[in-house]
Structure formats: C-alpha cells, structure tokens
Design an enzyme around this catalytic site. Structure first.
Site: not given
Ligand code: NAD
Length: 361
Positions: A129, A213
């Site tokens: 999401k 959420y």
């Molecule tokens: P994060 O920044 O920790 O991870 C993002 C990943 O994408 C990294 O591995 C990064 O290297 C990669 N990436 C590839 N291209 C990129 C770019 N151009 N810029 C930045 N990163 C790039 O992010 P996250 O917190 O893991 O969030 C990722 C997704 O998961 C989002 O859509 C977020 O909304 C979702 N999320 C969901 C929950 C949940 O509880 N379901 C919690 C946190 C995040």
C-alpha cells in the site's frame, strides 16, 4: 487447532483463515509459492522474516539495485545467485520457474510499473500500500493482472490481524448497537531526506502513507463505502521537508447509513495509530491498532470492559499475509484484499486531496 481443507476454505472466505493457517499440513519446498522480493528496504525485511514462519511460501528471488546487499540477503534466505535480478533485467524473471509471485516493496510511484511488468512475466502480484499514485495507475494494474490471468493482492496487513478482526466481529455482532461515529488517526514525525517527502516518488504525504490505515479501517469497521468526504490539509513546519507534500490532513466521511467518521494524519507528530467506534450500547477501540505488534483491543458494552493486548510478535502479520496470498494462489481463490480494494482507497484519497485543495500524484 486442526482444520479440514473445506473448513479452511470457508474461513478463508470469511477472511479469518490467515490467523489459523499455520495448522494446514506443511508443504514441501517445491509446492511452496516462491516470491521474488522487489525492493530490499525496511518493509521487505519484515515480509521476508514473515515468510520464514509460513508453511506455504518461500523467498525465491530478489530484485535490487544493490548487488552486494542482495547477495547478503540471498545467502540468508537460500536464494541462488542466478535468481538475483537488477531492475533493468527484471523482465527475465518470466523464465524463472521457481518464482510464482512477486512482492512489490518499492516507493509508491514504482508500484504500477513493477506490478504490470510482473503480470506480463506471468507472476502473481502482492503489492504494498498505497496501491499506486493515481487512480488511472491502479486501474491499469488491475487490467494488466486480469489480462495475464494472475492474482493481484494489496498488502493491507490489518485485514489479517486478530485485533482488527475481533473489532470487526464485535461490531458486526451488534455488541455496541448501530455504529454512530468513528475516530481514527495515524501519523509520525518524518525525518528529512525520506523518499516519502518527494511527491514524484510518494504521490502524497502522510495521507497516502499512514492516513490510508485510518481510511481503510473506517471502511472495514463499518462495512460501508463513504458517500461524502470533506477535508483540510496544512503545512506548519516550513523547514524544507514539506515542499512537495502536505504535513497534516484532517478529513471527515459520511457513510450511507449515516455513520460519520473523523480522521487525522500527520508527518509532524507521533500520532499512535488507533480507532474508536461508538454505538448506543458502548464502544470498541484498538489502541494501538495498526502497529506491527503490540496492538490492543479495548471495548465497553453490556457492563463488560475488554482490554485484550495481542501477544503475537512481529512479523506475525506478514506471515498471515503471505500465507493468505499463497493459499489463494495454490487453491485458485480470490484474495481478501484484491486490487479493487486498493483502487477504492485510491479513489477516496484522490477525493480527500481534492476537497483539501491538493492533488494526488
Ligand atoms: P524503503 O525506503 O525502506 O525501501 C524502498 C526500497 O526501494 C529500497 O530497497 C530502495 O533501494 C528501493 N528503491 C528502488 N528505487 C528507488 C528510488 N528511486 N528511490 C528510493 N528507493 C528506491 O521503503 P519502505 O518503508 O520499505 O516502503 C516501501 C513500500 O512499502 C512503500 O510503498 C510503503 O508505503 C510500503 N510500506 C508498507 C508498510 C506496511 O506496514 N504494509 C510499512 C512500511 C512501508
């Protein structure tokens, strides 16, 4: 607790199978659904740890821009090095017979591209999401998965979380009478430099990230779709973090039955995720409601007071989520949170922004 396959399928349809799924017979690794993890960031870590506790799923491939990091994680999860892909080479995954599904854990604006590429490669898609950064992208994702005859599920983990499920069950049982009003909120103070503050990558501020959420909870708690939406947004801290996205959003929704909901989200304060649902006979709340663990059900009705902390520890929600999607893939069932569920939220989010004088994406 042991369930027959028929009982499991029935519970699955009720959306509570995930919490009991570990009692299904264990499957050999060849029958487990193999996932390619796209984006090895924070949420992917939780998801991969969650997969380890399932009996029906495994990490089969990794997609990353950082080969060294991917090699390290591959060693941890037993992923062969030929199953590590760069973003550029991702489409080659079509030939990888070990991969049946992908988990899209990339910044929001990349969800549509990788969902569509995965569908074209013949892989089922579990997408984080918010589903997308526009309504049109969400529609295109659904169309691509339908055309490729693959399943699409949005990772709304709270639909697989016992505290949230118990709240829904209590409300549906009539414990508090006809719901009148709901309050819900979720927010946190964001650090500078996050991709979440770049609208090109996020599509919006706290609303798309964590406010979703509260929005989604109001929908599953009422079982209704909002008929009217009205909102305000603001930026208070002009410190460079909020040049492209909002800092605060406050919105209200009116549902067809007349239930009114009042929600807040922020990137400027720690606003523990919670909801509180009021009826003539009492109230049901979860506080916290949306955490990875430590969620707590609270209620008061019929002279009873409930206070039920959920003792399960992270990554139990990610286990339940993977378990559910793999089960749907293996038995040809529709996921409880399909692409259409994500699309509805994207439409409401677009409407909230419109009402607040902003735009999504
Ligand atoms: P994060 O920044 O920790 O991870 C993002 C990943 O994408 C990294 O591995 C990064 O290297 C990669 N990436 C590839 N291209 C990129 C770019 N151009 N810029 C930045 N990163 C790039 O992010 P996250 O917190 O893991 O969030 C990722 C997704 O998961 C989002 O859509 C977020 O909304 C979702 N999320 C969901 C929950 C949940 O509880 N379901 C919690 C946190 C995040």
């Amino acid at each position: 607790m042991t369930l027959t396959r028929r009982e499991f399928t029935r519970l699955s349809a009720l959306g509570i199978a995930a919490s009991v799924a570990p009692s299904l017979p264990a499957q050999s690794s060849s029958t487990k659904t193999g996932y390619a993890i796209i984006g090895l960031g924070r949420i992917a870590d939780h998801f991969m740890a969650g997969i380890l506790n399932t009996s029906n799923s495994r990490v089969a491939a990794l997609v990353s821009g950082h080969r060294d990091k991917a090699e390290r994680i591959a060693a941890q999860y037993g992923v062969p090095s030929e199953s590590i892909y760069s973003y550029e080479k991702f489409d080659e995954i079509a030939k990888n017979k070990d991969v049946q599904a992908v988990y899209v854990a990339l910044p929001n604006s990349m969800h549509a591209e990788y969902t569509i590429r995965a569908a074209k490669a013949g892989k089922h898609v579990l997408c984080e999401k918010p589903m997308s950064t526009s309504v049109a992208d969400a529609e295109a994702m659904i169309a691509a998965c339908k055309a490729a005859n693959v399943k699409l599920m949005i990772a709304y983990r709270c639909h697989y979380e016992p505290t949230n499920l118990k709240a829904v069950q209590l409300i549906r049982s009539g414990a508090i009478g006809q719901v009148q009003a709901i309050e819900s909120a979720f927010g946190f103070p964001i650090a500078a430099g996050e991709w979440r503050l770049n609208k090109n990558l996020s599509g919006g501020g706290p609303l798309v990230d964590v406010g979703i959420y509260a929005l989604n909870a109001c929908r599953y708690l009422t079982g209704e779709e909002p008929a009217h939406i009205s909102a305000f947004a603001s930026v208070i801290d002009h410190d460079g973090r909020f040049n492209t996205v909002e800092e605060n959003v406050s919105w209200t929704m009116k549902f067809p039955s007349g239930i009114v909901a009042s929600c807040n989200t922020t990137y400027g304060a720690l606003m523990g995720g919670y909801f509180r649902v009021h009826g003539p006979k009492g109230w049901v709340a979860a506080d916290p409601a949306f955490n990875y663990d430590g969620n707590r059900l609270l209620a008061s009705f019929d002279g009873k007071q409930l206070d039920e902390p959920n003792p399960a520890r992270d990554p139990y929600q990610f286990t339940a989520q993977a378990d559910h999607f793999s089960h749907c893939i293996q038995y040809g069932l529709e996921p409880k949170t399909p692409g259409e569920e994500g699309l509805r939220d994207m439409r409401y989010i677009a409407e909230i922004y419109r009402s607040a004088g902003l735009t999504l994406g």
